[in-house]
Design a protein around this motif. Sequence first.
Motif, PDB file in Angstrom:
ATOM      1  N   ASP A 331       5.846   9.642   2.802  1.00 23.47           N
ATOM      2  CA  ASP A 331       5.726   8.561   3.790  1.00 23.47           C
ATOM      3  C   ASP A 331       4.269   8.167   3.986  1.00 23.47           C
ATOM      4  O   ASP A 331       3.934   6.979   4.153  1.00 23.47           O
ATOM      5  CB  ASP A 331       6.329   9.006   5.117  1.00 23.47           C
ATOM      6  N   ASP A 332       3.393   9.177   3.963  1.00 25.69           N
ATOM      7  CA  ASP A 332       1.971   8.854   4.134  1.00 25.69           C
ATOM      8  C   ASP A 332       1.456   8.036   2.952  1.00 25.69           C
ATOM      9  O   ASP A 332       0.672   7.067   3.113  1.00 25.69           O
ATOM     10  CB  ASP A 332       1.169  10.131   4.274  1.00 25.69           C
ATOM     11  N   GLU A 333       1.854   8.375   1.731  1.00 27.40           N
ATOM     12  CA  GLU A 333       1.406   7.614   0.566  1.00 27.40           C
ATOM     13  C   GLU A 333       1.933   6.179   0.601  1.00 27.40           C
ATOM     14  O   GLU A 333       1.214   5.220   0.285  1.00 27.40           O
ATOM     15  CB  GLU A 333       1.882   8.315  -0.704  1.00 27.40           C
ATOM     16  N   MET A 334       3.187   6.007   1.003  1.00 26.80           N
ATOM     17  CA  MET A 334       3.750   4.658   1.106  1.00 26.80           C
ATOM     18  C   MET A 334       3.010   3.838   2.151  1.00 26.80           C
ATOM     19  O   MET A 334       2.721   2.635   1.961  1.00 26.80           O
ATOM     20  CB  MET A 334       5.239   4.757   1.454  1.00 26.80           C
ATOM     21  N   ALA A 335       2.686   4.486   3.275  1.00 23.45           N
ATOM     22  CA  ALA A 335       1.953   3.755   4.318  1.00 23.45           C
ATOM     23  C   ALA A 335       0.584   3.323   3.827  1.00 23.45           C
ATOM     24  O   ALA A 335       0.110   2.208   4.117  1.00 23.45           O
ATOM     25  CB  ALA A 335       1.826   4.639   5.555  1.00 23.45           C
ATOM     26  N   GLU A 336      -0.066   4.187   3.067  1.00 25.88           N
ATOM     27  CA  GLU A 336      -1.383   3.816   2.542  1.00 25.88           C
ATOM     28  C   GLU A 336      -1.284   2.643   1.562  1.00 25.88           C
ATOM     29  O   GLU A 336      -2.138   1.744   1.553  1.00 25.88           O
ATOM     30  CB  GLU A 336      -2.010   5.021   1.855  1.00 25.88           C
ATOM     31  N   ARG A 337      -0.249   2.612   0.739  1.00 26.63           N
ATOM     32  CA  ARG A 337      -0.076   1.484  -0.202  1.00 26.63           C
ATOM     33  C   ARG A 337       0.164   0.167   0.540  1.00 26.63           C
ATOM     34  O   ARG A 337      -0.373  -0.890   0.181  1.00 26.63           O
ATOM     35  CB  ARG A 337       1.087   1.779  -1.139  1.00 26.63           C
ATOM     36  N   ILE A 338       1.010   0.237   1.566  1.00 24.21           N
ATOM     37  CA  ILE A 338       1.289  -0.984   2.339  1.00 24.21           C
ATOM     38  C   ILE A 338       0.016  -1.505   2.987  1.00 24.21           C
ATOM     39  O   ILE A 338      -0.282  -2.715   2.974  1.00 24.21           O
ATOM     40  CB  ILE A 338       2.369  -0.702   3.389  1.00 24.21           C
ATOM     41  N   ILE A 339      -0.740  -0.562   3.566  1.00 31.13           N
ATOM     42  CA  ILE A 339      -1.993  -0.977   4.218  1.00 31.13           C
ATOM     43  C   ILE A 339      -2.967  -1.578   3.181  1.00 31.13           C
ATOM     44  O   ILE A 339      -3.707  -2.538   3.459  1.00 31.13           O
ATOM     45  CB  ILE A 339      -2.613   0.223   4.939  1.00 31.13           C
ATOM     46  N   HIS A 340      -2.945  -1.013   1.973  1.00 31.29           N
ATOM     47  CA  HIS A 340      -3.885  -1.505   0.947  1.00 31.29           C
ATOM     48  C   HIS A 340      -3.498  -2.891   0.407  1.00 31.29           C
ATOM     49  O   HIS A 340      -4.358  -3.765   0.187  1.00 31.29           O
ATOM     50  CB  HIS A 340      -3.936  -0.482  -0.197  1.00 31.29           C
ATOM     51  N   TRP A 341      -2.214  -3.149   0.175  1.00 31.50           N
ATOM     52  CA  TRP A 341      -1.771  -4.404  -0.457  1.00 31.50           C
ATOM     53  C   TRP A 341      -1.324  -5.467   0.542  1.00 31.50           C
ATOM     54  O   TRP A 341      -1.130  -6.635   0.166  1.00 31.50           O
ATOM     55  CB  TRP A 341      -0.605  -4.121  -1.412  1.00 31.50           C
ATOM     56  N   ALA A 342      -1.150  -5.123   1.769  1.00 26.48           N
ATOM     57  CA  ALA A 342      -0.680  -6.128   2.734  1.00 26.48           C
ATOM     58  C   ALA A 342      -1.660  -7.292   2.913  1.00 26.48           C
ATOM     59  O   ALA A 342      -1.250  -8.470   2.919  1.00 26.48           O
ATOM     60  CB  ALA A 342      -0.390  -5.450   4.074  1.00 26.48           C
ATOM     61  N   PRO A 343      -2.972  -7.097   3.060  1.00 28.50           N
ATOM     62  CA  PRO A 343      -3.879  -8.248   3.263  1.00 28.50           C
ATOM     63  C   PRO A 343      -3.880  -9.245   2.099  1.00 28.50           C
ATOM     64  O   PRO A 343      -3.731 -10.460   2.321  1.00 28.50           O
ATOM     65  CB  PRO A 343      -5.238  -7.586   3.461  1.00 28.50           C
ATOM     66  N   PRO A 344      -4.049  -8.814   0.838  1.00 27.78           N
ATOM     67  CA  PRO A 344      -4.053  -9.833  -0.230  1.00 27.78           C
ATOM     68  C   PRO A 344      -2.726 -10.554  -0.382  1.00 27.78           C
ATOM     69  O   PRO A 344      -2.676 -11.759  -0.639  1.00 27.78           O
ATOM     70  CB  PRO A 344      -4.402  -9.023  -1.475  1.00 27.78           C
ATOM     71  N   ILE A 345      -1.631  -9.783  -0.218  1.00 28.82           N
ATOM     72  CA  ILE A 345      -0.324 -10.440  -0.336  1.00 28.82           C
ATOM     73  C   ILE A 345      -0.156 -11.471   0.768  1.00 28.82           C
ATOM     74  O   ILE A 345       0.347 -12.583   0.549  1.00 28.82           O
ATOM     75  CB  ILE A 345       0.792  -9.385  -0.303  1.00 28.82           C
TER      76      ILE A 345
END
Length: 365
Positions: A331-345
Amino acid sequence: MDQNFSLMAQSRANYYTAGSPVQFVRVELLKGDVTGEVAVCLTFKNVGTEPLTGLVVHFKCKDAAGQVLCEDDFYYEQLNAQPGEVFGSDDAVYVSDTPVSSVEVEQDRAFLNGRGVDLRAYKRVRLQLPRVLPASIARTLQNRTGNAQLTCVPQDNEYGWFCACGAFHPNEENSSVCSECGGDRAQIKATLTNILEDARRAAERQQQEINAVAQQAAPQQPVAPKADPAATAAAAQAAINSQIEDDAGATAAYDPKSFAAHDEEQDEEDERVRRYAPKGRLFADDDDDDEGTQMYDTDELDDDLDDDDDEDYAPRKKRGRYADDDEVSEDDEMAERIIHWAPPITAIVCALIIAVSLVYHFVLA
């Protein structure tokens, strides 16, 4: 071959035949000094009122294993046993070359002045043998009476009396003198009573001497004076009066107004504390510096670190993680990915929306 026989063992009868004119007294085993043979001799007593002229008995001898060595009848003939007289000890009913362990005797027929009497109809009554005297008392009794056979406690029962020599005299005999040792029944009892009384007195004197020695050896304890009942009662009454006065003084010392004034002063002090210490504390508490679990941002931490400190700082803390949590979950890894890709998307989606809006507004409209 003539030889002498010496007494090897002797046993008294533990029963008597109630109502019978003839009583079985004892059995004796005699050993020959030459051949070593064992002679069995039986002793009887005439307890009737007529002379006994003959007797027929049946006996059985056994060894230690219980095997019967001899079983036969024996006839005592040409007797002239007067009332109270014992007989038969001089006649051997059986002579054995092997040891004899036990002898059983049954009386068959007696002849009183030529008149035959069947003895098999009389029932046996078991007797409780008398107790043996202590050795010291027995020696004293023998010395005072001059009778060396006195070793038991004389006693009476419903069937007769025991002499101090151990001989039993049934009521049918009606005699006060022992037919075996010659001792007088009343004299033996009186002598033994005196001996026991002397022994009791000697024991009491010895105990008194022991107590006297013990008292002399023990340290003397001071004797407390006896309390005066009148003085004790007066002291108790004075203590009660003093307690009553103390209780009265304690009750009178209570003043409600003073307690009320004290409460008002306490309220004013509490109000002053609340005014100057809104958080309820006047002084800083060292315990507030809690170094426990804290939430912080790794970007801010990176700004505070110098370039030289980057090598020492490893591994870097993850964003949004607890400082004291080293465990990484999916869950922590998924949250980090969302936080990383959410702004450009999000930026791309917004640009597409704006482009579509412009095309629709300028071209299609």
